[in-house]
Design an enzyme around this catalytic site. Structure first.
Site, PDB file in Angstrom:
ATOM      1  N   TYR A  78       0.716  -1.133   0.184  1.00 33.52           N
ATOM      2  CA  TYR A  78      -0.089   0.136   0.689  1.00 33.52           C
ATOM      3  C   TYR A  78       0.800   1.378  -0.259  1.00 33.52           C
ATOM      4  O   TYR A  78       0.777   2.438   0.307  1.00 33.52           O
ATOM      5  CB  TYR A  78      -0.890  -0.298   1.036  1.00 33.52           C
ATOM      6  CG  TYR A  78      -2.493  -1.123   1.153  1.00 33.52           C
ATOM      7  CD1 TYR A  78      -2.910  -0.369  -0.374  1.00 33.52           C
ATOM      8  CD2 TYR A  78      -2.443  -2.043   1.719  1.00 33.52           C
ATOM      9  CE1 TYR A  78      -4.510  -1.175   0.080  1.00 33.52           C
ATOM     10  CE2 TYR A  78      -4.462  -2.160   1.879  1.00 33.52           C
ATOM     11  CZ  TYR A  78      -4.765  -1.806   0.700  1.00 33.52           C
ATOM     12  OH  TYR A  78      -6.288  -2.456   0.549  1.00 33.52           O
TER      13      TYR A  78
ATOM     14  N   HIS B  72      -9.969  -5.314  -2.479  1.00 32.72           N
ATOM     15  CA  HIS B  72      -9.581  -4.352  -3.160  1.00 32.72           C
ATOM     16  C   HIS B  72      -9.506  -5.185  -4.698  1.00 32.72           C
ATOM     17  O   HIS B  72      -9.236  -6.344  -5.037  1.00 32.72           O
ATOM     18  CB  HIS B  72      -8.071  -4.449  -1.939  1.00 32.72           C
ATOM     19  CG  HIS B  72      -7.106  -3.597  -2.659  1.00 32.72           C
ATOM     20  ND1 HIS B  72      -6.987  -2.441  -3.321  1.00 32.72           N
ATOM     21  CD2 HIS B  72      -6.390  -4.210  -4.209  1.00 32.72           C
ATOM     22  CE1 HIS B  72      -6.027  -1.718  -4.260  1.00 32.72           C
ATOM     23  NE2 HIS B  72      -5.492  -2.516  -4.815  1.00 32.72           N
TER      24      HIS B  72
HETATM   25  P1  CMP Z   1      -8.881  -0.635  -1.123  1.00 35.50           P
HETATM   26  O1  CMP Z   1      -9.372  -0.486  -2.165  1.00 35.50           O
HETATM   27  O2  CMP Z   1      -8.130  -1.410  -0.838  1.00 35.50           O
HETATM   28  O3  CMP Z   1      -7.232   0.518  -1.020  1.00 35.50           O
HETATM   29  C1  CMP Z   1      -6.602   1.188  -0.640  1.00 35.50           C
HETATM   30  C2  CMP Z   1      -7.980   1.425   1.548  1.00 35.50           C
HETATM   31  O4  CMP Z   1      -7.773   1.892   2.566  1.00 35.50           O
HETATM   32  C3  CMP Z   1      -9.123   1.719   0.795  1.00 35.50           C
HETATM   33  O5  CMP Z   1      -9.280   0.419   0.196  1.00 35.50           O
HETATM   34  C4  CMP Z   1     -10.083   1.778   2.161  1.00 35.50           C
HETATM   35  O6  CMP Z   1      -9.940   0.785   2.909  1.00 35.50           O
HETATM   36  C5  CMP Z   1      -9.022   1.327   2.476  1.00 35.50           C
HETATM   37  N1  CMP Z   1      -9.271   3.560   3.303  1.00 35.50           N
HETATM   38  C6  CMP Z   1     -10.170   3.522   5.110  1.00 35.50           C
HETATM   39  N2  CMP Z   1      -9.524   4.621   5.288  1.00 35.50           N
HETATM   40  C7  CMP Z   1     -10.077   5.551   3.361  1.00 35.50           C
HETATM   41  C8  CMP Z   1     -10.351   6.803   2.863  1.00 35.50           C
HETATM   42  N3  CMP Z   1     -10.856   8.141   4.150  1.00 35.50           N
HETATM   43  N4  CMP Z   1     -10.055   7.033   1.786  1.00 35.50           N
HETATM   44  C9  CMP Z   1      -9.802   5.536   1.154  1.00 35.50           C
HETATM   45  N5  CMP Z   1      -9.170   4.996   1.513  1.00 35.50           N
HETATM   46  C10 CMP Z   1      -9.644   4.370   2.922  1.00 35.50           C
END
Ligand code: CMP
Length: 135
Positions: free
Chosen positions: A52, A118
């Protein structure tokens, strides 16, 4: 224009814990995404931080990495026409409260962190993410 693509999908700890991986896989297969490879793994916080790293400046980065490494996940290579955008539509908005009816996050997501799945956000990132888990 349509093109045959591959994308990476992760079934996150909240969904694996609730034994939703079978349902999520069959949802993909019914929606023209073929599962080319799949494995269940548990990654370390360091590996999650690497995965990430595009989010490293975000306030939620630490929590996000703790969460992805908190329990088993299922990582998959999905293949199909326009697989990247198809998967993103099937997942729905990041926040399950904002996701459209019939999307995975609407059906299964618990919160913005525990949003069940994801998926890669571009063809370029899909290659990087696939390589991360399936070298
Ligand atoms: P994902 O698509 O796995 O990519 C990054 C992840 O960060 C997202 O899904 C969310 O689960 C997590 N996340 C937590 N807080 C936030 C936020 N404020 N905005 C976007 N993603 C978030």
């Amino acid at each position: 224009m349509s093109s045959l693509e591959q994308t990476l999908s992760i079934i996150k700890p909240d969904a694996v814990e609730r034994n939703l991986d079978g349902e999520i896989k069959s949802f993909y297969e019914k929606n023209n995404l073929k599962i080319i490879k799949s494995k269940k793994v548990k990654i370390s916080k360091e590996e999650a931080s690497e995965f990430y790293k595009v989010h490293q400046t975000k306030p939620f980065y630490g929590e996000l990495c703790n969460y992805l490494s908190s329990g088993p996940i299922v990582v998959m290579i999905l293949e199909g026409e326009n697989a990247v955008s198809n998967n993103r539509q099937l997942m729905g908005a990041t926040d399950p409260k904002k996701a459209e009816d019939g999307t995975l996050r609407k059906m299964y997501g618990l919160s913005i962190d525990k949003n069940s799945v994801h998926g890669s956000d571009s063809v370029e990132n899909a290659k990087i993410e696939i390589n991360f888990f399936f070298k």
